[in-house]
Design a protein around this motif. Structure first.
Motif, PDB file in Angstrom:
ATOM      1  N   GLY B 190       0.824  -1.209   0.000  1.00 36.84           N
ATOM      2  CA  GLY B 190       0.000   0.000   0.000  1.00 36.84           C
ATOM      3  C   GLY B 190       0.856   1.256   0.000  1.00 36.84           C
ATOM      4  O   GLY B 190       0.532   2.252  -0.642  1.00 36.84           O
ATOM      5  N   ARG B 191       1.975   1.204   0.739  1.00 34.27           N
ATOM      6  CA  ARG B 191       2.866   2.362   0.790  1.00 34.27           C
ATOM      7  C   ARG B 191       3.733   2.498  -0.451  1.00 34.27           C
ATOM      8  O   ARG B 191       3.926   3.585  -0.980  1.00 34.27           O
ATOM      9  CB  ARG B 191       3.792   2.253   2.011  1.00 34.27           C
ATOM     10  CG  ARG B 191       3.223   2.991   3.202  1.00 34.27           C
ATOM     11  CD  ARG B 191       3.765   2.413   4.482  1.00 34.27           C
ATOM     12  NE  ARG B 191       2.608   2.112   5.342  1.00 34.27           N
ATOM     13  CZ  ARG B 191       2.500   2.521   6.569  1.00 34.27           C
ATOM     14  NH1 ARG B 191       3.464   3.210   7.129  1.00 34.27           N
ATOM     15  NH2 ARG B 191       1.423   2.234   7.276  1.00 34.27           N
ATOM     16  N   LEU B 192       4.298   1.349  -0.905  1.00 34.95           N
ATOM     17  CA  LEU B 192       5.236   1.408  -2.035  1.00 34.95           C
ATOM     18  C   LEU B 192       4.522   1.558  -3.377  1.00 34.95           C
ATOM     19  O   LEU B 192       5.084   2.078  -4.331  1.00 34.95           O
ATOM     20  CB  LEU B 192       6.094   0.137  -2.084  1.00 34.95           C
ATOM     21  CG  LEU B 192       7.123  -0.063  -0.980  1.00 34.95           C
ATOM     22  CD1 LEU B 192       7.853  -1.386  -1.201  1.00 34.95           C
ATOM     23  CD2 LEU B 192       8.131   1.075  -0.960  1.00 34.95           C
ATOM     24  N   GLY B 193       3.298   1.056  -3.470  1.00 30.21           N
ATOM     25  CA  GLY B 193       2.597   1.030  -4.750  1.00 30.21           C
ATOM     26  C   GLY B 193       2.998  -0.194  -5.555  1.00 30.21           C
ATOM     27  O   GLY B 193       3.983  -0.873  -5.237  1.00 30.21           O
ATOM     28  N   THR B 194       2.251  -0.480  -6.633  1.00 34.98           N
ATOM     29  CA  THR B 194       2.509  -1.703  -7.411  1.00 34.98           C
ATOM     30  C   THR B 194       3.817  -1.631  -8.185  1.00 34.98           C
ATOM     31  O   THR B 194       4.310  -2.647  -8.665  1.00 34.98           O
ATOM     32  CB  THR B 194       1.371  -1.973  -8.415  1.00 34.98           C
ATOM     33  OG1 THR B 194       1.153  -0.764  -9.159  1.00 34.98           O
ATOM     34  CG2 THR B 194       0.093  -2.359  -7.706  1.00 34.98           C
ATOM     35  N   GLY B 195       4.377  -0.421  -8.328  1.00 36.49           N
ATOM     36  CA  GLY B 195       5.637  -0.314  -9.058  1.00 36.49           C
ATOM     37  C   GLY B 195       6.801   0.062  -8.159  1.00 36.49           C
ATOM     38  O   GLY B 195       7.931   0.209  -8.613  1.00 36.49           O
ATOM     39  N   GLY B 196       6.536   0.206  -6.858  1.00 32.30           N
ATOM     40  CA  GLY B 196       7.546   0.717  -5.926  1.00 32.30           C
ATOM     41  C   GLY B 196       8.776  -0.155  -5.808  1.00 32.30           C
ATOM     42  O   GLY B 196       9.866   0.327  -5.494  1.00 32.30           O
ATOM     43  N   GLY B 197       8.610  -1.456  -6.053  1.00 29.20           N
ATOM     44  CA  GLY B 197       9.746  -2.355  -5.921  1.00 29.20           C
ATOM     45  C   GLY B 197      10.400  -2.687  -7.250  1.00 29.20           C
ATOM     46  O   GLY B 197      11.314  -3.512  -7.311  1.00 29.20           O
ATOM     47  N   ALA B 198       9.924  -2.071  -8.330  1.00 30.80           N
ATOM     48  CA  ALA B 198      10.391  -2.448  -9.671  1.00 30.80           C
ATOM     49  C   ALA B 198      11.904  -2.316  -9.799  1.00 30.80           C
ATOM     50  O   ALA B 198      12.477  -1.273  -9.468  1.00 30.80           O
ATOM     51  CB  ALA B 198       9.692  -1.602 -10.733  1.00 30.80           C
ATOM     52  N   GLY B 199      12.526  -3.379 -10.274  1.00 29.94           N
ATOM     53  CA  GLY B 199      13.974  -3.380 -10.477  1.00 29.94           C
ATOM     54  C   GLY B 199      14.771  -3.740  -9.237  1.00 29.94           C
ATOM     55  O   GLY B 199      15.990  -3.816  -9.281  1.00 29.94           O
ATOM     56  N   TYR B 200      14.072  -3.975  -8.129  1.00 31.51           N
ATOM     57  CA  TYR B 200      14.754  -4.248  -6.854  1.00 31.51           C
ATOM     58  C   TYR B 200      14.565  -5.682  -6.372  1.00 31.51           C
ATOM     59  O   TYR B 200      13.565  -6.336  -6.667  1.00 31.51           O
ATOM     60  CB  TYR B 200      14.201  -3.348  -5.747  1.00 31.51           C
ATOM     61  CG  TYR B 200      14.586  -1.902  -5.854  1.00 31.51           C
ATOM     62  CD1 TYR B 200      15.851  -1.466  -5.458  1.00 31.51           C
ATOM     63  CD2 TYR B 200      13.675  -0.971  -6.343  1.00 31.51           C
ATOM     64  CE1 TYR B 200      16.193  -0.125  -5.546  1.00 31.51           C
ATOM     65  CE2 TYR B 200      14.014   0.369  -6.437  1.00 31.51           C
ATOM     66  CZ  TYR B 200      15.282   0.790  -6.034  1.00 31.51           C
ATOM     67  OH  TYR B 200      15.622   2.106  -6.124  1.00 31.51           O
ATOM     68  N   VAL B 201      15.539  -6.102  -5.581  1.00 29.79           N
ATOM     69  CA  VAL B 201      15.330  -7.227  -4.681  1.00 29.79           C
ATOM     70  C   VAL B 201      15.119  -6.599  -3.313  1.00 29.79           C
ATOM     71  O   VAL B 201      15.935  -5.790  -2.869  1.00 29.79           O
ATOM     72  CB  VAL B 201      16.561  -8.155  -4.670  1.00 29.79           C
ATOM     73  CG1 VAL B 201      16.514  -9.099  -3.489  1.00 29.79           C
ATOM     74  CG2 VAL B 201      16.633  -8.936  -5.965  1.00 29.79           C
ATOM     75  N   MET B 202      14.004  -6.917  -2.672  1.00 27.72           N
ATOM     76  CA  MET B 202      13.703  -6.291  -1.391  1.00 27.72           C
ATOM     77  C   MET B 202      14.104  -7.223  -0.247  1.00 27.72           C
ATOM     78  O   MET B 202      13.680  -8.376  -0.215  1.00 27.72           O
ATOM     79  CB  MET B 202      12.202  -6.000  -1.287  1.00 27.72           C
ATOM     80  CG  MET B 202      11.651  -5.223  -2.481  1.00 27.72           C
ATOM     81  SD  MET B 202      10.166  -4.252  -2.116  1.00 27.72           S
ATOM     82  CE  MET B 202       9.017  -5.491  -1.654  1.00 27.72           C
ATOM     83  N   GLU B 203      14.936  -6.718   0.650  1.00 28.14           N
ATOM     84  CA  GLU B 203      15.266  -7.515   1.835  1.00 28.14           C
ATOM     85  C   GLU B 203      14.481  -6.973   3.030  1.00 28.14           C
ATOM     86  O   GLU B 203      14.613  -5.808   3.393  1.00 28.14           O
ATOM     87  CB  GLU B 203      16.761  -7.488   2.149  1.00 28.14           C
ATOM     88  CG  GLU B 203      17.056  -8.336   3.390  1.00 28.14           C
ATOM     89  CD  GLU B 203      18.528  -8.416   3.766  1.00 28.14           C
ATOM     90  OE1 GLU B 203      19.397  -8.262   2.886  1.00 28.14           O
ATOM     91  OE2 GLU B 203      18.792  -8.637   4.966  1.00 28.14           O
ATOM     92  N   TYR B 204      13.683  -7.841   3.638  1.00 27.05           N
ATOM     93  CA  TYR B 204      12.907  -7.446   4.808  1.00 27.05           C
ATOM     94  C   TYR B 204      13.751  -7.688   6.045  1.00 27.05           C
ATOM     95  O   TYR B 204      14.340  -8.740   6.212  1.00 27.05           O
ATOM     96  CB  TYR B 204      11.623  -8.273   4.900  1.00 27.05           C
ATOM     97  CG  TYR B 204      10.748  -8.143   3.692  1.00 27.05           C
ATOM     98  CD1 TYR B 204       9.905  -7.050   3.521  1.00 27.05           C
ATOM     99  CD2 TYR B 204      10.767  -9.115   2.689  1.00 27.05           C
ATOM    100  CE1 TYR B 204       9.108  -6.919   2.400  1.00 27.05           C
ATOM    101  CE2 TYR B 204       9.970  -8.994   1.561  1.00 27.05           C
ATOM    102  CZ  TYR B 204       9.142  -7.901   1.419  1.00 27.05           C
ATOM    103  OH  TYR B 204       8.354  -7.774   0.307  1.00 27.05           O
ATOM    104  N   ARG B 205      13.806  -6.692   6.910  1.00 32.15           N
ATOM    105  CA  ARG B 205      14.623  -6.823   8.111  1.00 32.15           C
ATOM    106  C   ARG B 205      14.025  -6.016   9.247  1.00 32.15           C
ATOM    107  O   ARG B 205      13.026  -5.328   9.068  1.00 32.15           O
ATOM    108  CB  ARG B 205      16.051  -6.387   7.809  1.00 32.15           C
ATOM    109  CG  ARG B 205      16.127  -5.026   7.141  1.00 32.15           C
ATOM    110  CD  ARG B 205      17.370  -4.831   6.252  1.00 32.15           C
ATOM    111  NE  ARG B 205      18.561  -5.439   6.722  1.00 32.15           N
ATOM    112  CZ  ARG B 205      19.678  -4.787   7.064  1.00 32.15           C
ATOM    113  NH1 ARG B 205      19.712  -3.459   7.017  1.00 32.15           N
ATOM    114  NH2 ARG B 205      20.744  -5.423   7.436  1.00 32.15           N
ATOM    115  N   GLY B 206      14.631  -6.120  10.392  1.00 32.83           N
ATOM    116  CA  GLY B 206      14.148  -5.377  11.551  1.00 32.83           C
ATOM    117  C   GLY B 206      13.411  -6.283  12.520  1.00 32.83           C
ATOM    118  O   GLY B 206      13.112  -7.438  12.213  1.00 32.83           O
ATOM    119  N   PRO B 207      13.135  -5.757  13.710  1.00 33.09           N
ATOM    120  CA  PRO B 207      12.552  -6.569  14.788  1.00 33.09           C
ATOM    121  C   PRO B 207      11.245  -7.266  14.395  1.00 33.09           C
ATOM    122  O   PRO B 207      11.038  -8.434  14.725  1.00 33.09           O
ATOM    123  CB  PRO B 207      12.288  -5.549  15.907  1.00 33.09           C
ATOM    124  CG  PRO B 207      12.984  -4.299  15.519  1.00 33.09           C
ATOM    125  CD  PRO B 207      13.398  -4.374  14.105  1.00 33.09           C
ATOM    126  N   ALA B 208      10.386  -6.574  13.677  1.00 33.92           N
ATOM    127  CA  ALA B 208       9.089  -7.179  13.339  1.00 33.92           C
ATOM    128  C   ALA B 208       9.261  -8.373  12.395  1.00 33.92           C
ATOM    129  O   ALA B 208       8.409  -9.259  12.347  1.00 33.92           O
ATOM    130  CB  ALA B 208       8.162  -6.142  12.711  1.00 33.92           C
TER     131      ALA B 208
END
Ligand code: SF4
Lengths: 212, 460
Positions: B190-208
């Motif tokens: 919802g925050r990034l949008g459907t194109g917000g990650g385009a071209g990226y590999v997203m690494e999820y991190r942090g306490p949650a």
């Protein structure tokens, strides 16, 4: 893949963003095991609507699809590319594309032309006003232009994709020319990354004692 | 020298050759295959007289087309049946291990890889399916490919790739009770949008993220593609190791401890630099649903249908037959679907069963529970979850992709509204004219009981 040098034709404006591959070719069509005949399925759910732009006789012979941002997102189905090409499209112009769709297109020789949103909008306006406007896309120079209007834009095309398009290269053949490198790589990598060897028997059942 | 990201570590160890410019020939450790995106690839091999280079790195399952009613019933649709037969024939001919319909290891491709322990940290994993990003939960680089690439991997065990950029998505704080991995990922998209990650590999991190189970991490990585990303990743920790221990595909006994020691190094260095960073405070997130026709169109389950911001929103509202300002708790639902590679694992079924236990599905609702695999189904049955669901009026079905997409008999009829734990709310995704709202398993179950969108009782 056939070599692609210059693509010329009229355009059809599909003024929508986020046209996902489920819309390009609905999943019902994915059951087929052939590679041809997908054109009839192209946008099949939208084509029932008589006002849908592909049903407009003014655009009946268009071969260049001009669409909004994020065209071809979603499912990895290459059927979307097969459907567009089978229908008669040679290129799609949009401000941005889904990653996998773009890759799939380059394997089949469907041009994906990425230009700024303002340019896409002006292109849409031009072809909406005059559906007979002739658009030319030149792979070697990475340009899209309307000669009659003196309108021309450059688009990004990696050298690799350009060469492959211009020469019609078969990716697999290219890679297999370096087969010895793959074999060398495997000779040490196989020690690091486990394979499935020994895990399943011929019937796909787990061989060793399964504690899970 | 700056530290190295997890992505970079995996990428570097899989480069077979770098071409002149943008493309790298990347080695593939595990190639997962299913019936939909493979037939034309196998055909290509045959036409060119090529073989499958590494059948021992290739694994196939039937999932998209399989009906989820009684296993003994024949497949009515001749085209679906043919596609499954062709998969059998191809696997036979090319020597690939296959789990056909009804096999004890059969299930959705992104459920079986992890549960069999064949999806492992540090691997490059591909499949002709965009949700291959799921396997990134194990600290693997996993991404979807098209049919031409499937053929390429079958023939060469490599895939030419342009190098993606890296994005760190850091979730600080703790997710409040009742906020699940599905809500986290819907919040992120919802925050990034459907194109917000385009071209990226997203690494999820942090306490949650550290607090999430493997099932939760898989849900998160699964939907990375809905933000346009090439892949999602989570670094290896003890949760990863504990999940894998004892699984059929990993070494057993002391050999496991040895390999686990290597896997523990598969994290981004503390001082690694990402091309882009996003920080989200997980404690601010709430249970979400989608109201529109792309996964970034999200709203609070306890809220109202939002006002449109642009033409695309207006189009979505029209398709979804929704009016801004209406409370979701006043919108009746026809079908509830608990399943798909996003949310059909044991933990998802437990969460839904928790909500359903002792209650009954509303009269206006058809509710389906579709385990992701036979192993999940067996596990759930050993815990008595099937009884809880059946007594509450849910259908307990055989594994498969089911109502996630309209390729098998489980489909919405035109105009039917669903609360679905799957990953895509595209127009017609669950059947022509169907209206899909994506939700978590807990919200799906609560909605089934209420007959309208609802939060589980203890959360509302
Ligand atoms: S469950 Fe849905 S998203 Fe997942 S693999 Fe099957 S069809 Fe694709």
């Amino acid at each position: 893949m056939k070599p692609v040098h210059v693509v010329e034709g009229t355009g059809v404006p599909l003024n929508r963003s986020d046209v996902d591959t489920d819309q390009i070719i609905p999943s019902d069509w994915l059951k087929r095991v052939e590679r041809t005949g997908f054109g009839r399925g192209l946008f099949s759910e939208w084509r029932d609507d008589t006002t849908f732009v592909l049903n407009d006789p003014n655009y009946a012979s268009a071969s260049i699809l001009v669409a909004g941002p994020r065209f071809g997102t979603g499912s990895s189905r290459e059927h979307a590319v097969w459907a567009l090409m089978d229908y008669g499209f040679t290129a799609v112009v949009a401000p941005s594309f889904g990653d996998i769709f773009k890759n799939n297109s380059s394997k089949q020789g469907l041009l994906t032309v990425e230009i700024d949103e303002v340019d896409v909008t002006s292109l849409m306006n031009i072809i909406s006003e005059n559906p007979n406007t002739l658009i030319t896309i030149d792979v070697a120079n990475a340009t899209i232009e309307i000669a009659a209007l003196g309108w021309s834009r450059h688009f990004e095309l990696s050298r690799n994709t350009r060469e492959r398009l211009l020469n019609g290269w078969d990716d697999i053949g290219l890679t297999l020319r370096h087969e010895s490198e793959i074999t060398t790589f495997e000779s040490h990598h196989d020690l690091e990354a486990l394979s499935l060897r020994g895990i399943f028997d011929a019937g796909g059942h787990v061989v060793h004692y399964d504690q899970s | 020298m700056a530290g190295v990201t997890l992505f970079e570590k995996i990428w570097k160890s899989h480069v077979v050759a770098s071409n002149d410019d943008a493309l790298t020939t990347l080695y593939v450790d595990l190639h997962l295959v299913h019936e939909v995106t493979s037939p034309q690839a196998f055909d290509g091999l045959r036409l060119n007289g090529r073989r499958v280079r590494r059948p021992d790195r290739t694994l196939a399952t039937a999932d998209h087309n399989v009906p989820t009613d009684a296993l003994t019933a024949p497949i009515a649709d001749p085209i679906s049946r043919r596609q499954l037969e062709v998969l059998n024939e191809n696997c036979q001919e090319f020597g690939i291990t296959l789990f056909p319909r009804g096999h004890e290891n059969q299930g959705i491709v992104h459920v079986i890889g992890p549960e069999l322990g064949v999806s492992q940290p540090g691997m490059v994993i591909v499949c002709g399916d965009s949700h291959t990003s799921t396997h990134g939960a194990f600290g693997a680089l996993a991404f979807g490919i098209g049919t031409s690439e499937v053929e390429h991997v079958l023939a060469t065990q490599t895939v030419p790739q342009s190098k993606p950029r890296t994005m760190a998505v850091t979730l600080t704080g703790s997710a409040p009770a009742g906020v699940t991995a599905k809500d986290l990922v819907l919040g992120i998209i919802g925050r990034l949008g459907t194109g917000g990650g385009a071209g990226y590999v997203m690494e999820y991190r942090g306490p949650a993220i550290s607090q999430l189970s493997m099932e939760g991490r898989m849900t998160l990585c699964n939907m990375s593609i809905e933000a346009g990303a090439r892949a999602g990743l989570v670094g290896v920790d003890e949760t990863t190791i504990d999940y894998l221990r004892g699984k059929p595909g990993v070494p057993q006994g002391p050999a496991f401890d040895e390999i686990a020691e290597k896997w523990r190094r598969l994290i981004s260095d503390d001082d690694a630099v990402f091309d882009h960073e996003v920080v989200i405070d997980a404690s601010q997130l709430v249970p979400l649903l989608t109201w529109g026709t792309n996964p970034a169109q999200v709203a609070e389950v306890s809220g109202v249908v939002p006002e449109p911001r642009d033409d695309a929103d207006r189009r979505s509202l029209t398709y979804m037959q929704l009016t801004p300002g209406v409370r979701f708790s006043d919108i009746p639902v026809d079908v509830v679907f608990i399943g798909s590679c996003t949310n059909s694992r044991i933990e998802d079924l437990r969460a839904a069963a928790d909500v359903a236990a002792g209650h009954h599905v509303a009269a206006n609702v058809r509710a389906l529970v579709v385990p992701g695999s036979h192993r999940v189904k067996k596990q759930a049955e050993s815990e008595g979850l099937d009884l809880i669901f059946r007594e509450a009026g849910f259908e307990w079905r055989e594994p498969g992709c089911s109502m996630c997409l309209g390729m098998n008999p489980d489909q919405l009829s035109p105009g039917q509204r669903s609360a679905s734990t799957s990953n895509r709310n595209f127009e017609g995704r669950q059947g022509r004219g169907g209206l899909t709202h994506l939700v978590s398993p807990a919200v799906a179950a609560a909605t089934a009981l209420a007959g309208t969108f609802a939060l589980p009782k203890d959360a509302s």
